[in-house]
Write a protein that holds these residues in place. Sequence first.
Motif, short mmCIF file in Angstrom:
data_model
loop_
_atom_site.label_atom_id
_atom_site.label_comp_id
_atom_site.label_asym_id
_atom_site.label_seq_id
_atom_site.Cartn_x
_atom_site.Cartn_y
_atom_site.Cartn_z
N ASP A 1 19.46 -0.82 12.89
CA ASP A 1 19.44 -2.28 12.79
C ASP A 1 18.07 -2.78 12.35
O ASP A 1 17.96 -3.76 11.57
CB ASP A 1 19.81 -2.90 14.15
N ARG A 2 17.04 -2.11 12.84
CA ARG A 2 15.67 -2.52 12.45
C ARG A 2 15.45 -2.31 10.95
O ARG A 2 14.87 -3.16 10.25
CB ARG A 2 14.66 -1.69 13.25
N SER A 3 15.93 -1.18 10.41
CA SER A 3 15.77 -0.90 8.97
C SER A 3 16.55 -1.90 8.13
O SER A 3 16.07 -2.38 7.09
CB SER A 3 16.25 0.54 8.69
N ARG A 4 17.76 -2.23 8.58
CA ARG A 4 18.58 -3.19 7.83
C ARG A 4 17.94 -4.57 7.82
O ARG A 4 17.94 -5.28 6.81
CB ARG A 4 19.98 -3.23 8.44
N SER A 5 17.35 -4.96 8.95
CA SER A 5 16.70 -6.28 9.03
C SER A 5 15.46 -6.34 8.15
O SER A 5 15.15 -7.39 7.55
CB SER A 5 16.35 -6.60 10.49
N ASP A 6 14.74 -5.22 8.04
CA ASP A 6 13.56 -5.20 7.15
C ASP A 6 13.95 -5.40 5.70
O ASP A 6 13.24 -6.09 4.93
CB ASP A 6 12.81 -3.87 7.32
N ARG A 7 15.06 -4.81 5.27
CA ARG A 7 15.54 -4.98 3.90
C ARG A 7 15.93 -6.43 3.61
O ARG A 7 15.67 -6.98 2.55
CB ARG A 7 16.70 -4.04 3.60
N VAL A 8 16.55 -7.04 4.63
CA VAL A 8 16.93 -8.45 4.47
C VAL A 8 15.70 -9.32 4.36
O VAL A 8 15.61 -10.26 3.54
CB VAL A 8 17.83 -8.89 5.64
N LEU A 9 14.67 -9.05 5.19
CA LEU A 9 13.41 -9.82 5.11
C LEU A 9 12.71 -9.63 3.75
O LEU A 9 12.19 -10.58 3.18
CB LEU A 9 12.48 -9.37 6.24
N GLU A 10 12.74 -8.41 3.29
CA GLU A 10 12.13 -8.15 1.97
C GLU A 10 12.86 -8.91 0.86
O GLU A 10 12.24 -9.49 -0.05
CB GLU A 10 12.14 -6.65 1.68
N ALA A 11 14.16 -8.97 0.95
CA ALA A 11 14.93 -9.72 -0.05
C ALA A 11 14.64 -11.19 0.03
O ALA A 11 14.48 -11.89 -1.00
CB ALA A 11 16.42 -9.44 0.14
N LEU B 1 16.05 -25.39 -2.58
CA LEU B 1 16.21 -24.04 -2.04
C LEU B 1 15.07 -23.64 -1.10
O LEU B 1 15.24 -22.73 -0.28
CB LEU B 1 16.29 -23.02 -3.19
N ARG B 2 13.93 -24.33 -1.21
CA ARG B 2 12.76 -23.90 -0.44
C ARG B 2 13.01 -24.05 1.08
O ARG B 2 12.73 -23.15 1.86
CB ARG B 2 11.54 -24.72 -0.86
N THR B 3 13.57 -25.17 1.52
CA THR B 3 13.75 -25.42 2.96
C THR B 3 14.77 -24.47 3.59
O THR B 3 14.47 -23.83 4.61
CB THR B 3 14.17 -26.89 3.18
N LEU C 1 14.42 -17.35 6.57
CA LEU C 1 13.38 -16.34 6.74
C LEU C 1 12.83 -16.36 8.18
O LEU C 1 12.62 -15.29 8.78
CB LEU C 1 12.26 -16.59 5.73
N ALA C 2 12.65 -17.56 8.73
CA ALA C 2 12.13 -17.65 10.11
C ALA C 2 13.15 -17.10 11.11
O ALA C 2 12.78 -16.36 12.05
CB ALA C 2 11.79 -19.11 10.43
N GLN C 3 14.40 -17.46 10.88
CA GLN C 3 15.44 -16.96 11.79
C GLN C 3 15.56 -15.44 11.69
O GLN C 3 15.75 -14.76 12.71
CB GLN C 3 16.77 -17.62 11.44
N MET C 4 15.42 -14.91 10.50
CA MET C 4 15.55 -13.46 10.33
C MET C 4 14.38 -12.75 10.95
O MET C 4 14.53 -11.64 11.51
CB MET C 4 15.64 -13.13 8.82
#
Length: 276
Positions: free
Chosen positions: A265-275, A242-244, A250-253
């Motif tokens: 869109d910026r707020s939604r992307s931050d939540r995805v990065l946090e997850a 799962l690491r790779t 994460l890099a693509q996001m």
Amino acid sequence: MRLETRSLAGRLVLSFSLLLAVFWTIAVGLSIHVMRAEFDEVFDSALQETTERLASLVVDDYFRRDAGTGPNQVAALDPGATDEYLTYQVRDAYGRVLLHSHNIGTEPYPAPLKPGFWSGNERRIFTIATVSDTLFVQVADSLAHRREATLESALTLLLPILLLLPLGMFAVRWVVVRATRPVNELRDAISTRDGSNLEPIVLQGLPTEIAAIPGSVNTLLGRLKLALQAERDLAANSAHELRTPLAGALAQMELLADQLTAPDDRSRSDRVLEAL
């Protein structure tokens, strides 16, 4: 309600001690019963033999005496020197006392003028008829003397239990502790096994009753060790697999988040990065 736990050795010591005391008491009771019967037999035999030997002497002594108005008394040779348990009387066919020993009064014995043994509350009497059944010699033995002899013998049997029972309890405890020592060693060995110590149990000289327990426990420990190792390997492999993809996602996001300009869109992307 919580029950108080006791050690196996303590239960065995208490049980064996109670059984020892009960069996000893039963044995003493049976011994006293048999001993009392034997004492009565010995005393009766001595009483009969004494009467038969005394009859000719006291009758001869009676005829040598001058006839008087009252019963004659035989004086003691050495009064008070020893305890005298036997007494005797010479009676005629009408029951009157003609001659008696110095340690008995003129009151006739309650025993009938019939040859043989007779028992009362205080005396055991043996009667013999002489001179064509015109004179009767009666010798009495004190029943208190017999009871005293039985009591002393019983105490002789009972008193040693006060010493032997504690010694027996100590001996039983010593034997039980030695016999249960392998059980305690096995208990201690099992109690030290946990998730960080799954080594096999190696104990020598176990009794046959518990010799199979270490093998069963070692089998269980081996299976548990394999299960834990498989769990660790699965976790490690899963983390590696799962690491790779997670790192790539994460890099693509992060790149995508940098390209977004709309606030939503910026707020939604931050939540995805946090997850991630």
